[in-house]
Structure formats: structure tokens, C-alpha cells
Design a protein around this motif. Structure first.
Motif, PDB file in Angstrom:
ATOM      1  N   GLY A  60      25.255  43.635  38.534  1.00 35.15           N
ATOM      2  CA  GLY A  60      22.950  42.984  38.972  1.00 35.15           C
ATOM      3  C   GLY A  60      22.929  41.459  39.103  1.00 35.15           C
ATOM      4  O   GLY A  60      24.015  40.571  38.198  1.00 35.15           O
ATOM      5  N   VAL A  61      22.234  41.089  39.284  1.00 39.88           N
ATOM      6  CA  VAL A  61      21.800  39.348  39.069  1.00 39.88           C
ATOM      7  C   VAL A  61      21.305  39.172  38.007  1.00 39.88           C
ATOM      8  O   VAL A  61      20.879  39.769  37.210  1.00 39.88           O
ATOM      9  CB  VAL A  61      20.710  38.785  40.051  1.00 39.88           C
ATOM     10  N   PRO A  62      22.360  37.669  37.664  1.00 44.28           N
ATOM     11  CA  PRO A  62      21.841  37.880  36.056  1.00 44.28           C
ATOM     12  C   PRO A  62      20.223  37.934  35.690  1.00 44.28           C
ATOM     13  O   PRO A  62      19.898  36.942  36.643  1.00 44.28           O
ATOM     14  CB  PRO A  62      22.460  36.600  35.728  1.00 44.28           C
ATOM     15  N   GLY A  63      19.345  38.250  34.663  1.00 41.88           N
ATOM     16  CA  GLY A  63      17.887  38.504  34.037  1.00 41.88           C
ATOM     17  C   GLY A  63      16.798  39.153  35.502  1.00 41.88           C
ATOM     18  O   GLY A  63      16.169  39.203  35.088  1.00 41.88           O
ATOM     19  N   GLN A  64      17.820  39.391  36.313  1.00 47.38           N
ATOM     20  CA  GLN A  64      17.304  40.909  37.018  1.00 47.38           C
ATOM     21  C   GLN A  64      18.641  42.196  37.519  1.00 47.38           C
ATOM     22  O   GLN A  64      18.671  42.095  38.385  1.00 47.38           O
ATOM     23  CB  GLN A  64      16.952  40.576  38.690  1.00 47.38           C
ATOM     24  N   ARG A  65      18.956  42.574  36.488  1.00 52.84           N
ATOM     25  CA  ARG A  65      19.701  43.528  36.022  1.00 52.84           C
ATOM     26  C   ARG A  65      19.728  45.022  37.409  1.00 52.84           C
ATOM     27  O   ARG A  65      20.483  45.155  38.213  1.00 52.84           O
ATOM     28  CB  ARG A  65      20.149  43.954  34.623  1.00 52.84           C
ATOM     29  N   GLU A  66      18.169  44.843  37.716  1.00 54.10           N
ATOM     30  CA  GLU A  66      18.444  45.924  38.278  1.00 54.10           C
ATOM     31  C   GLU A  66      18.178  45.928  40.219  1.00 54.10           C
ATOM     32  O   GLU A  66      18.631  46.266  41.284  1.00 54.10           O
ATOM     33  CB  GLU A  66      16.852  46.816  38.250  1.00 54.10           C
ATOM     34  N   LEU A  67      18.324  44.101  40.369  1.00 52.59           N
ATOM     35  CA  LEU A  67      18.425  43.764  41.358  1.00 52.59           C
ATOM     36  C   LEU A  67      19.787  43.747  42.017  1.00 52.59           C
ATOM     37  O   LEU A  67      20.634  42.877  41.286  1.00 52.59           O
ATOM     38  CB  LEU A  67      17.798  42.598  42.002  1.00 52.59           C
ATOM     39  N   THR A  84      21.599  37.899  49.079  1.00 53.36           N
ATOM     40  CA  THR A  84      20.406  38.699  47.412  1.00 53.36           C
ATOM     41  C   THR A  84      21.194  37.251  46.713  1.00 53.36           C
ATOM     42  O   THR A  84      21.200  36.866  45.974  1.00 53.36           O
ATOM     43  CB  THR A  84      21.689  40.405  47.237  1.00 53.36           C
ATOM     44  N   MET A  85      22.986  37.543  47.141  1.00 50.66           N
ATOM     45  CA  MET A  85      23.208  36.393  46.323  1.00 50.66           C
ATOM     46  C   MET A  85      22.328  34.594  46.201  1.00 50.66           C
ATOM     47  O   MET A  85      22.550  34.214  45.961  1.00 50.66           O
ATOM     48  CB  MET A  85      24.626  35.764  46.054  1.00 50.66           C
ATOM     49  N   HIS A  86      22.673  34.881  47.289  1.00 55.75           N
ATOM     50  CA  HIS A  86      22.225  33.089  48.550  1.00 55.75           C
ATOM     51  C   HIS A  86      20.743  33.229  47.792  1.00 55.75           C
ATOM     52  O   HIS A  86      20.765  31.637  47.620  1.00 55.75           O
ATOM     53  CB  HIS A  86      21.880  33.292  49.384  1.00 55.75           C
ATOM     54  N   ALA A  87      19.678  34.158  47.807  1.00 55.53           N
ATOM     55  CA  ALA A  87      18.484  33.977  47.662  1.00 55.53           C
ATOM     56  C   ALA A  87      18.344  34.230  46.376  1.00 55.53           C
ATOM     57  O   ALA A  87      17.197  33.213  46.014  1.00 55.53           O
ATOM     58  CB  ALA A  87      17.660  35.433  47.961  1.00 55.53           C
ATOM     59  N   ALA A  88      18.837  34.476  45.190  1.00 58.38           N
ATOM     60  CA  ALA A  88      18.558  34.861  43.656  1.00 58.38           C
ATOM     61  C   ALA A  88      19.524  33.934  43.712  1.00 58.38           C
ATOM     62  O   ALA A  88      19.363  33.037  42.039  1.00 58.38           O
ATOM     63  CB  ALA A  88      19.557  35.781  42.970  1.00 58.38           C
ATOM     64  N   THR A  97      31.282  36.604  36.645  1.00 57.20           N
ATOM     65  CA  THR A  97      31.166  36.484  34.680  1.00 57.20           C
ATOM     66  C   THR A  97      30.763  38.310  35.377  1.00 57.20           C
ATOM     67  O   THR A  97      31.031  39.322  33.993  1.00 57.20           O
ATOM     68  CB  THR A  97      30.416  35.956  34.603  1.00 57.20           C
ATOM     69  N   VAL A  98      29.615  38.407  35.672  1.00 54.75           N
ATOM     70  CA  VAL A  98      29.138  39.931  35.922  1.00 54.75           C
ATOM     71  C   VAL A  98      29.482  40.513  36.229  1.00 54.75           C
ATOM     72  O   VAL A  98      30.174  42.315  35.500  1.00 54.75           O
ATOM     73  CB  VAL A  98      28.072  39.938  36.666  1.00 54.75           C
ATOM     74  N   LEU A  99      31.127  41.005  37.291  1.00 55.53           N
ATOM     75  CA  LEU A  99      32.012  41.705  37.914  1.00 55.53           C
ATOM     76  C   LEU A  99      32.509  41.649  36.919  1.00 55.53           C
ATOM     77  O   LEU A  99      33.005  43.377  36.680  1.00 55.53           O
ATOM     78  CB  LEU A  99      32.683  41.059  38.516  1.00 55.53           C
ATOM     79  N   ALA A 100      33.164  40.898  35.942  1.00 58.69           N
ATOM     80  CA  ALA A 100      34.395  41.072  35.214  1.00 58.69           C
ATOM     81  C   ALA A 100      33.591  41.676  34.230  1.00 58.69           C
ATOM     82  O   ALA A 100      35.278  43.115  33.837  1.00 58.69           O
ATOM     83  CB  ALA A 100      34.711  40.169  33.854  1.00 58.69           C
ATOM     84  N   GLN A 101      32.663  41.735  33.997  1.00 62.12           N
ATOM     85  CA  GLN A 101      31.928  42.761  32.412  1.00 62.12           C
ATOM     86  C   GLN A 101      31.600  44.471  33.524  1.00 62.12           C
ATOM     87  O   GLN A 101      31.642  44.655  32.631  1.00 62.12           O
ATOM     88  CB  GLN A 101      30.076  42.277  32.083  1.00 62.12           C
ATOM     89  N   GLU A 102      31.428  44.561  34.437  1.00 62.91           N
ATOM     90  CA  GLU A 102      31.166  46.048  34.844  1.00 62.91           C
ATOM     91  C   GLU A 102      32.332  46.745  35.137  1.00 62.91           C
ATOM     92  O   GLU A 102      32.109  47.729  35.211  1.00 62.91           O
ATOM     93  CB  GLU A 102      30.191  45.504  36.552  1.00 62.91           C
TER      94      GLU A 102
END
Length: 214
Positions: A60-67, A84-88, A97-102
């Protein structure tokens, strides 16, 4: 706007009817936890098919986990939504960082849900990959990518509800895309359910126990 489904179990029964033409004697239903498990449980029950679980985690996008800006699945598959990465405006470092957590959570769920039970055989079988709904489709794409390495005969992506036109993103990676409804106005999966309460880890384990003991 009226909900399309009372709950995930009803959605699963409705989806099963749409999938009858895809099922055969050796069909395998793979559920994406957690919300996809109650749906897939009903699909497998109605079709008389084997049920297994394929843990997948949304990135999920940081601060918008459902996206979703991507997803990972058991077996090492990684799907990234670069647009999505680019738009956010998410940097590669933030993504990593998020990938490692997931990845940590994915490993936890694999052990929690399956324990010592080996995964179901996939090779040369028709595999129905089931979730409770698609928004971006990232998690299902990650699951499908994981399955390609296991050489199934056919892969069918299936969900009760998804945005209109999303199936075009699956054309090159699945043999069929099956959905009960694809409304033109789509804001979230949950808006199409009367009861979209969280599916817990205990719910997943109980449904798998019932399926595996039958």
C-alpha cells in the motif's frame, strides 16, 4: 446505491454459478486471504473442488494503505504498479520499506494458515484464483505471476465484483476472467456488500480446517 451481495458467503455462491463452465474434475480453488477465503470456500463447496490458500500481500501507498502500488505472493512473485507509485509520488526507498514489512507479514500468514500442510498440487490443473473483489487488481496479478512457475493447465481470475474494464489488464496472464458484476460506478470493493466486516485470521483458519477435513 444498493449493495450487490449480503456478505462474502453469498458472493461466493453467486460467483460459483458463473464458474461452473470453468470447473472440471481436478479444479483447484485458490483463495487470497483474508477476504477471499469465505468467497472461495463457497466456490469450492458448490463446485465440489479442492480449496487451498495462496497468501498475497498488498503493497500500500504510505498513508493510503488501501491504495495498492503493488503486491507480493507466496513463491516470490512481485507485481508493481509503477503508474500508482508515480501518481502518489512514492520513492523507491519508500516502496522498499513497505515491501520489506509486507514480506514479513506474508511469511507469518503462510505459517499461520498452512502450518505444516504442503501446498496443493498446481501442475496441469485448472486453477481458480478467487478474491472478494478487485479494485486495482494488483493482488490477483501477483498471485497469478506466482502460479505461472508452477505450470497449471489453465488460470482463471475470479471475483464477485470489479471495476468495468479491469479485465483488459489480465488478458496476457490468465486464460479467463470471471466476475459477477462490473459496475460503472466503482469506488471500493466494500461498497458492494451489506456486510464487509473484516475477515480475521481465526476465520481463515476455521474455513480452511472445514474444507480440509471434509
Amino acid at each position: 446505491m444498493y449493495a450487490l451481495f449480503r456478505d462474502r458467503m453469498e458472493a461466493g455462491r453467486m460467483l460459483a454459478e458463473r464458474l461452473r463452465g470453468e470447473a472440471g474434475k481436478r479444479t483447484l480453488v485458490l483463495a487470497l486471504p483474508r477476504g477471499g477465503v469465505p468467497v472461495a470456500f463457497e466456490v469450492a463447496r458448490v463446485l465440489g473442488a479442492e480449496l487451498d490458500v495462496l497468501p498475497v500481500r498488498k503493497i500500500g501507498v504510505p498513508g493510503q494503505r488501501e491504495l495498492a502500488m503493488g503486491a507480493i505472493a507466496s513463491g516470490g512473485a512481485l507485481h508493481i504498479e509503477r503508474d500508482t507509485m508515480h501518481a502518489a509520488q512514492v520513492s523507491q526507498a519508500q516502496f522498499d520499506t513497505v515491501l520489506a514489512q509486507e514480506r514479513v507479514e506474508l511469511a507469518r500468514r503462510e505459517t499461520l494458515y498452512r502450518g505444516n500442510r504442503p501446498p496443493a498440487q498446481v501442475e496441469d490443473r485448472t486453477v481458480l484464483v478467487v478474491d472478494d473483489g478487485l479494485a486495482t487488481g494488483a493482488t490477483v496479478k501477483a498471485a497469478v505471476l506466482a502460479l505461472h512457475a508452477l505450470h497449471p493447465a489453465r488460470i482463471v481470475a475470479a471475483a464477485p465484483v470489479a471495476p468495468a474494464g479491469i479485465e483488459t489488464g489480465f488478458t496476457d496472464i490468465v486464460n479467463a476472467f470471471v466476475c459477477v458484476a462490473q459496475p460503472a460506478l466503482f469506488f471500493s470493493v466494500g461498497q458492494h456488500y451489506d456486510d464487509f466486516s473484516e475477515t480475521t485470521d481465526d476465520d481463515v483458519r476455521e474455513l480452511l480446517r472445514r474444507a480440509w477435513s471434509s
